[in-house]
Scaffold this motif. Structure first.
Motif, PDB file in Angstrom:
ATOM      1  N   THR B 237      59.747 -15.382   3.225  1.00  0.00           N
ATOM      2  CA  THR B 237      58.401 -15.945   3.085  1.00  0.00           C
ATOM      3  C   THR B 237      58.452 -17.247   2.287  1.00  0.00           C
ATOM      4  OG1 THR B 237      57.649 -13.649   2.965  1.00  0.00           O
ATOM      5  CG2 THR B 237      56.024 -15.361   2.491  1.00  0.00           C
ATOM      6  N   PRO B 238      58.220 -18.379   2.972  1.00  0.00           N
ATOM      7  CA  PRO B 238      58.287 -19.676   2.276  1.00  0.00           C
ATOM      8  C   PRO B 238      57.310 -19.718   1.096  1.00  0.00           C
ATOM      9  CG  PRO B 238      58.136 -19.981   4.662  1.00  0.00           C
ATOM     10  CD  PRO B 238      57.885 -18.525   4.395  1.00  0.00           C
ATOM     11  N   MET B 239      57.678 -20.482   0.072  1.00  0.00           N
ATOM     12  CA  MET B 239      56.881 -20.558  -1.160  1.00  0.00           C
ATOM     13  C   MET B 239      55.418 -20.921  -0.883  1.00  0.00           C
ATOM     14  SD  MET B 239      58.917 -19.664  -3.525  1.00  0.00           S
ATOM     15  CE  MET B 239      57.877 -19.935  -4.965  1.00  0.00           C
ATOM     16  N   GLY B 240      55.206 -21.877  -0.002  1.00  0.00           N
ATOM     17  CA  GLY B 240      53.860 -22.387   0.224  1.00  0.00           C
ATOM     18  C   GLY B 240      52.962 -21.413   0.972  1.00  0.00           C
ATOM     19  N   TRP B 241      53.556 -20.358   1.520  1.00  0.00           N
ATOM     20  CA  TRP B 241      52.774 -19.422   2.329  1.00  0.00           C
ATOM     21  C   TRP B 241      52.555 -18.100   1.630  1.00  0.00           C
ATOM     22  CZ3 TRP B 241      54.098 -19.903   8.251  1.00  0.00           C
ATOM     23  CH2 TRP B 241      54.218 -21.259   8.575  1.00  0.00           C
ATOM     24  N   ARG B 242      52.847 -18.053   0.361  1.00  0.00           N
ATOM     25  CA  ARG B 242      52.774 -16.784  -0.354  1.00  0.00           C
ATOM     26  C   ARG B 242      51.414 -16.540  -0.984  1.00  0.00           C
ATOM     27  NH1 ARG B 242      58.519 -15.773  -3.313  1.00  0.00           N
ATOM     28  NH2 ARG B 242      59.769 -16.194  -1.478  1.00  0.00           N
TER      29      ARG B 242
END
Lengths: 424, 424
Positions: B237-242
């Motif tokens: 899970t990419p940082m910006g989508w958490r």
């Protein structure tokens, strides 16, 4: 392109669904999930069922001593090492139907399809059901692929036990495998490995893409950070006189997130667990321990980021008058997928009009173990809501079939037409 | 000032030490601490021993139905309600020698001293060993003072049980107390209450002062904050989508600390416990729950700060796309100590050259229960390193004696000379 007519694809789509459903019966648990642990009754039955199915498709089958099951479509040129596809059918406790199993099922069907349409390939194609990936029964992962890659061997079987105290060696032997079994030792020579797998994340779904071409499996560092302050009474200790380890840890967690966002994809840094001590509402936490999980595809970036982060956290600790302990307990190298196969897969998607993205895998896979020895590649299909290791794991039929198409096409180009041979 | 000659004080200092040591034998535990739980064998024996000691000092003694033990120095004017000093001798599990016990012991010695030097007072003076303060056996606090203040009664005994399933009523009855015991019901008429106690914080020690004159016992609100995000794989899970609930909780904890520091003393706000879920190093926490403990002496400030803080935390949650639940599970009013007694005590310290500070009590005490009905006051002495509820609890002899001196002087002025009578 191979002739993937709608009628034939429909037929294989039905077979794919039937097989996934059929296999999920081996280890179906009360929670609606699948629990198929290494060397368990359910796992043995599933491998045996797959072996029979492979034979029905005209594949040669054989186990190795670890319990990896191979189905072989023999090529006409015996001088060429086999290209291998596959994955694993062991699951976590109460897992889903797709993780690992999809790659095995799609691999068998790909070989069946290719043989049905084109007859035997030039290069031998193997589909392999690796005997362990998850590490959910024994505290070790990649036992199956690790035996093939040479990380493990039958001469030195790790002395690990499951929750009931059964050792790996005992369980393996009871399942009919191990050094004294009639099976041959593990394959050590193969040409390339390609694994089809569900993404286990939501990047493809949210970006509305059907195929992920994996450029590498991230390296990973796991650290236990301990912050030492002073435990005091929450009522009698003025704010300005505190050395609150949890408040300091909170500053650190914020720093971790912001620095990871600043670094940008594919870096991820996660604090998933935190334990203040004594952990009571009316006592200032004297010590707080948290976990830190950092991943990146590039060893150098991973290490530089981690080092800089450690410095930043030490600075925060120092500013707050805290002690900080940094204990690393996992450090895994990134493994890059082979650039030529990545290019092949990109071309296949482009020419078929399939929306794809080249992306890292943030989770570990057998491809990183086999890929440390020989060229490897992975193809991802979307996971609904990114859910995995859960009965709710799901991938739409259409996406399952796109993965199948890309895999089949690449195997055709590679093993029948030798189009990519020179480059590997 | 009363005649506190060095020789007499030395004599009482020795008696104080002897008594504290002697009492710590009742309930001495293996860890070197004192465990004297309400209505336990050790507690009963300690009360009985105190009762005998009081009688030896010429005090009248009586229990009430709850088990509160009073020693009375009868005054010459029967029209004046008694002034009361004392504290409690029940402890936490593995507590120290001073918490509560010091106030009881110093109170008995103060009465002994006054009688020895001046004979009977004008106003009756009671020293009381309250039968429960800590709530360490049963899940309720201030059972002893609560019966006196009318918060509890023998008609409605709370239906609570200890860890072994023994109810409060059963334990009380087995100890020889309760509504069917030969003792009289609780005192409801008294004039004022003054409690000598260790600080249980390190403010006096660090500021090198010997006496704390308590201006009030802080009000307290305890809140359970729950942050709801999305649980995902830490690798995929990419940082910006958490929607990382623990990362959001960390921002909140930082906000809590900074806003409390900004508000200034005596406000304190503490997060002592935090629980991310699932709480695993490689999974983004979907939900994180933490406790929030806020205290202030002024009801209005406490409520305004709490309301504003809630707004700030909701804003953080909203900015991060999180859900937030705010559940209050404790809300205790501040109780101010009586301003005239505070002034008396300040004068006593000044004229004796004792370094003192007027300060709130961040911890709860019986004085807040009795102080809700009648004028009350508290005198603090330093706690070494602020440690309390622990075998390491310690107050230096000199500090114990300063507390004794101030208490004795105030009782003398109040009960013998009637100097403060008009104002109360």
């Amino acid at each position: 392109m191979v002739e993937q007519t709608a009628a034939v694809l429909d037929q294989y789509s039905i077979r794919m669904n039937d097989m996934l459903e059929w296999l999920s019966g081996y280890g179906a648990d009360e929670q609606g999930g699948v629990t198929r642990l290494l060397y368990s009754r359910e796992w043995i039955a599933a491998q045996e069922a797959l072996s029979s199915y492979m034979k029905e498709q005209g594949l040669e089958t054989f186990y190795d001593q670890a319990g990896n099951l191979t189905g072989r479509l023999v090529g006409s040129n015996p001088d060429l090492l086999p290209v291998v596809t596959g994955s694993h059918i062991d699951t976590v406790i109460c897992g889903g139907k797709y993780d690992g199993t999809y790659g095995v099922v799609a691999g068998i069907l790909a070989l069946a399809y290719l043989q049905q349409v084109y007859g035997p390939p030039v290069r031998t194609i193997d589909v392999i059901s690796l005997c362990e990936e998850e590490g959910s029964r024994f505290p070790l992962t990649y036992w199956g692929s690790g035996n093939i890659a040479g990380n493990y061997s039958m001469e030195r079987i790790p002395a690990v036990s499951d929750r009931e105290g059964i050792t790996l060696e005992e369980a393996m032997s009871a399942a009919g495998f191990g050094p004294d079994s009639p099976y041959r030792s593990c394959l050590r020579s193969w040409d390339a490995y390609i694994e089809l797998h569900i993404e286990q994340g939501f990047v493809l779904e949210r970006s509305q893409q059907q195929i992920g071409i994996v450029n590498g499996i991230v390296g990973q560092r796991r650290i236990r950070v301990s912050v030492g302050g002073e435990s005091n009474h929450a009522g009698t200790t003025p704010m300005g006189w505190r050395r609150d380890s949890l408040a300091c840890a909170a500053e650190m967690i914020t720093c971790i997130r912001h620095s990871a966002l600043e670094m940008g994809d594919p870096l991820v840094a996660t604090v998933g667990s935190i334990q203040p001590s004594p952990g009571v509402s009316n006592v200032i936490a004297g010590e707080t321990i948290f976990t830190l999980d950092i991943r990146h595809l590039d060893r150098k970036v991973l290490d530089e980021y981690t080092d800089k982060l450690q410095q930043k956290l030490r600075k925060i600790a120092s500013q707050e008058g805290m002690d900080m302990y940094w204990e690393e307990n996992l450090n895994i190298d990134p493994v890059l997928m082979h650039p030529d196969i990545i290019t092949d897969l990109q071309h296949i998607c482009e020419s078929s009009g399939i929306a794809c993205r080249t992306m890292p895998s943030g989770a570990g896979h057998d491809a990183q173990v086999l890929g440390s020895q020989r060229p490897a590649a992975m193809i991802f299909v979307p996971s609904r809501q990114g859910i995995s290791h859960n009965p709710l794991e799901y991938t739409a039929d259409e996406d399952l079939m796109q993965g199948f198409r890309v895999l089949t096409e690449w195997l055709y180009q590679y093993a029948y037409r030798g189009e990519c041979h020179e480059t590997l």
